[in-house]
Design an enzyme around this catalytic site. Structure first.
Site, PDB file in Angstrom:
ATOM      1  N   ASN A  74       0.870  -1.170   0.000  1.00  0.00           N
ATOM      2  CA  ASN A  74       0.000   0.000   0.000  1.00  0.00           C
ATOM      3  C   ASN A  74       0.907   1.219   0.000  1.00  0.00           C
ATOM      4  O   ASN A  74       1.486   1.560   1.026  1.00  0.00           O
ATOM      5  CB  ASN A  74      -0.897  -0.026   1.249  1.00  0.00           C
ATOM      6  CG  ASN A  74      -1.749   1.227   1.367  1.00  0.00           C
ATOM      7  OD1 ASN A  74      -1.759   2.075   0.456  1.00  0.00           O
ATOM      8  ND2 ASN A  74      -2.465   1.363   2.473  1.00  0.00           N
ATOM      9  N   TRP A  75       1.026   1.833  -1.172  1.00  0.00           N
ATOM     10  CA  TRP A  75       1.974   2.945  -1.312  1.00  0.00           C
ATOM     11  C   TRP A  75       1.420   4.237  -0.696  1.00  0.00           C
ATOM     12  O   TRP A  75       2.104   5.234  -0.645  1.00  0.00           O
ATOM     13  CB  TRP A  75       2.349   3.149  -2.784  1.00  0.00           C
ATOM     14  CG  TRP A  75       3.131   1.980  -3.364  1.00  0.00           C
ATOM     15  CD1 TRP A  75       3.547   0.845  -2.699  1.00  0.00           C
ATOM     16  CD2 TRP A  75       3.605   1.828  -4.707  1.00  0.00           C
ATOM     17  NE1 TRP A  75       4.238   0.020  -3.537  1.00  0.00           N
ATOM     18  CE2 TRP A  75       4.291   0.591  -4.793  1.00  0.00           C
ATOM     19  CE3 TRP A  75       3.512   2.621  -5.861  1.00  0.00           C
ATOM     20  CZ2 TRP A  75       4.880   0.140  -5.979  1.00  0.00           C
ATOM     21  CZ3 TRP A  75       4.095   2.160  -7.041  1.00  0.00           C
ATOM     22  CH2 TRP A  75       4.773   0.935  -7.095  1.00  0.00           C
ATOM     23  N   LYS A  76       0.162   4.232  -0.318  1.00  0.00           N
ATOM     24  CA  LYS A  76      -0.507   5.409   0.285  1.00  0.00           C
ATOM     25  C   LYS A  76      -0.276   6.645  -0.594  1.00  0.00           C
ATOM     26  O   LYS A  76      -0.152   6.504  -1.810  1.00  0.00           O
ATOM     27  CB  LYS A  76      -0.015   5.588   1.722  1.00  0.00           C
ATOM     28  CG  LYS A  76      -0.196   4.295   2.548  1.00  0.00           C
ATOM     29  CD  LYS A  76      -0.060   4.484   4.017  1.00  0.00           C
ATOM     30  CE  LYS A  76      -0.256   3.144   4.727  1.00  0.00           C
ATOM     31  NZ  LYS A  76      -0.184   3.244   6.177  1.00  0.00           N
TER      32      LYS A  76
ATOM     33  N   HIS B 163      -9.502   1.072   4.822  1.00  0.00           N
ATOM     34  CA  HIS B 163      -8.211   1.293   5.490  1.00  0.00           C
ATOM     35  C   HIS B 163      -8.396   2.229   6.696  1.00  0.00           C
ATOM     36  O   HIS B 163      -9.227   3.125   6.673  1.00  0.00           O
ATOM     37  CB  HIS B 163      -7.203   1.897   4.505  1.00  0.00           C
ATOM     38  CG  HIS B 163      -5.822   1.872   5.066  1.00  0.00           C
ATOM     39  ND1 HIS B 163      -5.358   2.851   5.911  1.00  0.00           N
ATOM     40  CD2 HIS B 163      -4.835   0.961   4.955  1.00  0.00           C
ATOM     41  CE1 HIS B 163      -4.117   2.529   6.277  1.00  0.00           C
ATOM     42  NE2 HIS B 163      -3.785   1.393   5.714  1.00  0.00           N
TER      43      HIS B 163
ATOM     44  N   GLU C   6      -6.819   4.652   7.689  1.00  0.00           N
ATOM     45  CA  GLU C   6      -6.708   6.097   7.427  1.00  0.00           C
ATOM     46  C   GLU C   6      -7.999   6.663   6.838  1.00  0.00           C
ATOM     47  O   GLU C   6      -8.333   7.827   7.046  1.00  0.00           O
ATOM     48  CB  GLU C   6      -5.478   6.353   6.545  1.00  0.00           C
ATOM     49  CG  GLU C   6      -4.202   6.170   7.365  1.00  0.00           C
ATOM     50  CD  GLU C   6      -3.058   5.466   6.665  1.00  0.00           C
ATOM     51  OE1 GLU C   6      -3.006   5.450   5.427  1.00  0.00           O
ATOM     52  OE2 GLU C   6      -2.194   4.912   7.388  1.00  0.00           O
TER      53      GLU C   6
ATOM     54  N   GLU D  22      -5.261  -4.876  10.538  1.00  0.00           N
ATOM     55  CA  GLU D  22      -4.255  -3.831  10.719  1.00  0.00           C
ATOM     56  C   GLU D  22      -4.557  -3.068  12.005  1.00  0.00           C
ATOM     57  O   GLU D  22      -5.347  -2.108  11.987  1.00  0.00           O
ATOM     58  CB  GLU D  22      -4.274  -2.861   9.534  1.00  0.00           C
ATOM     59  CG  GLU D  22      -3.988  -3.506   8.198  1.00  0.00           C
ATOM     60  CD  GLU D  22      -3.440  -2.508   7.180  1.00  0.00           C
ATOM     61  OE1 GLU D  22      -2.295  -2.688   6.767  1.00  0.00           O
ATOM     62  OE2 GLU D  22      -4.144  -1.546   6.839  1.00  0.00           O
TER      63      GLU D  22
ATOM     64  N   GLY E 228       2.491   2.428  10.829  1.00  0.00           N
ATOM     65  CA  GLY E 228       3.413   3.551  10.701  1.00  0.00           C
ATOM     66  C   GLY E 228       4.124   3.932  11.981  1.00  0.00           C
ATOM     67  O   GLY E 228       4.743   5.002  12.057  1.00  0.00           O
TER      68      GLY E 228
ATOM     69  N   SER F  81       3.512  -1.936  10.333  1.00  0.00           N
ATOM     70  CA  SER F  81       4.966  -1.950  10.570  1.00  0.00           C
ATOM     71  C   SER F  81       5.608  -3.296  10.266  1.00  0.00           C
ATOM     72  O   SER F  81       6.505  -3.730  10.998  1.00  0.00           O
ATOM     73  CB  SER F  81       5.274  -1.508  12.008  1.00  0.00           C
ATOM     74  OG  SER F  81       4.828  -0.174  12.221  1.00  0.00           O
TER      75      SER F  81
ATOM     76  N   GLY G 207       2.916  -1.096   4.307  1.00  0.00           N
ATOM     77  CA  GLY G 207       2.960   0.335   4.007  1.00  0.00           C
ATOM     78  C   GLY G 207       4.395   0.766   3.740  1.00  0.00           C
ATOM     79  O   GLY G 207       4.935   0.540   2.663  1.00  0.00           O
ATOM     80  N   GLY G 208       5.019   1.351   4.746  1.00  0.00           N
ATOM     81  CA  GLY G 208       6.357   1.946   4.600  1.00  0.00           C
ATOM     82  C   GLY G 208       7.362   1.056   3.893  1.00  0.00           C
ATOM     83  O   GLY G 208       8.070   1.518   2.971  1.00  0.00           O
TER      84      GLY G 208
HETATM   85  P1  13P Z   1       2.995   0.499   7.681  1.00  0.00           P
HETATM   86  O1  13P Z   1       3.551  -0.788   7.109  1.00  0.00           O
HETATM   87  O2  13P Z   1       3.730   1.705   7.196  1.00  0.00           O
HETATM   88  O3  13P Z   1       2.874   0.431   9.156  1.00  0.00           O
HETATM   89  O4  13P Z   1       1.522   0.647   7.104  1.00  0.00           O
HETATM   90  C1  13P Z   1       0.649  -0.423   7.181  1.00  0.00           C
HETATM   91  C2  13P Z   1      -0.564  -0.113   6.406  1.00  0.00           C
HETATM   92  O5  13P Z   1      -1.327   0.769   6.752  1.00  0.00           O
HETATM   93  C3  13P Z   1      -0.804  -0.880   5.171  1.00  0.00           C
HETATM   94  O6  13P Z   1      -2.089  -0.658   4.683  1.00  0.00           O
END
Ligand code: 13P
Length: 253
Positions: A11-13, A97, A99, A169, A175, A215, A236-237
């Site tokens: 997930n590149w956000k 998600h 967010e 999640e 994050g 994470s 994510g990251g």
């Molecule tokens: P991180 O891996 O950056 O914690 O993000 C997880 C995430 O929200 C994937 O959708």
């Protein structure tokens, strides 16, 4: 692990301009484009979807969006429909998600409408759920997961569910660098699979792939993937770093 085909998605956000996204996709393609034992997907921003889709053409990497609206077209300023996502080569969309739930204030009912419409339009859905830190501290994690599942997946059939992956999640792990322990994640995944069995039956439950997200790194992936009910990851990251993402995928291969 092992029972079901693992699925790892990046997930590149809200990161990467088009050229950066294409460069990242090309690196992912060169290291993972032929991996068959794991489903690998990347979810760039809307503006990069078409170009990333082109860059991945002919590889096994699947394309996903990060959200999808509940109508095919019309006066919905700023929204993107499943039909538009299919048009640029998406197979998947993320729905629900954290967010979207917590930064943008979207409700369980909206996640349900989005999930249903995406599925009926022909997209597959990575449906995200997870508790806040306060909810975990108050020992209501399972209650929260049950609410998000019950409201979010309401009205789906067992056939619909074949095109759904559930991503657990925990919001406190996203994050923050604070990965859930394998035991914490497994406990939630067992609860989720039990809920699927109760509502949709044992066959759906045993087929359901449940990703962990929050994470995930090359360091934490192996311990998590050893757990029986963890079928992959939503990253994510670390998905923005092609070498780290490749290590995470290979850990599931
Ligand atoms: P991180 O891996 O950056 O914690 O993000 C997880 C995430 O929200 C994937 O959708």
């Amino acid at each position: 692990m092992a029972l079901r085909k693992a699925i790892v998605a990046g997930n590149w956000k809200m990161n990467n301009l088009v050229a950066e996204a294409v460069a990242l996709a090309e690196e992912v393609r060169s290291s993972l484009g032929q991996v068959r034992t794991v489903d690998v997907a990347v979810c760039p921003t809307y503006t990069s979807l078409y170009a990333v889709g082109k860059a991945l053409e002919g590889s096994l990497i699947q394309l996903g969006a990060q959200d999808a609206y509940i109508k095919p077209s019309g006066a919905f300023t700023g929204e993107i429909s499943p039909q538009m996502l299919l048009d640029v080569g998406c197979m998947w969309t993320i729905i629900g998600h954290s967010e979207r739930r917590h930064v943008l204030g979207e409700s369980d009912a909206l996640q349900n409408a989005k999930t249903r419409f995406a599925l009926s339009s022909g997209l597959k859905v990575m449906f995200c759920i997870g508790e806040l830190l306060d909810e975990r501290k108050a020992n209501i994690t399972n209650k929260v997961l049950e609410r998000q599942l019950t409201l979010g997946l309401a009205g789906l059939s067992p056939e619909n569910l074949e095109n759904v992956v559930i991503a657990y999640e925990p919001v406190w792990a996203i994050g923050t660098g604070e990965t859930a322990s394998p035991e914490q994640a497994e406990e939630a995944h067992v609860f989720i699979r039990g809920w699927v069995a109760k509502v949709f039956g044992d066959a759906s439950a045993s087929q359901m792939r449940i990703q962990y997200g929050g994470s995930v790194t090359p360091k934490t992936v192996e311990g998590l993937f050893e757990k029986e009910n963890i079928d992959g990851f939503l990253v994510g990251g670390a998905s923005l770093k092609p070498v780290d993402f490749a290590v995470i995928v290979q850990a599931c291969a």
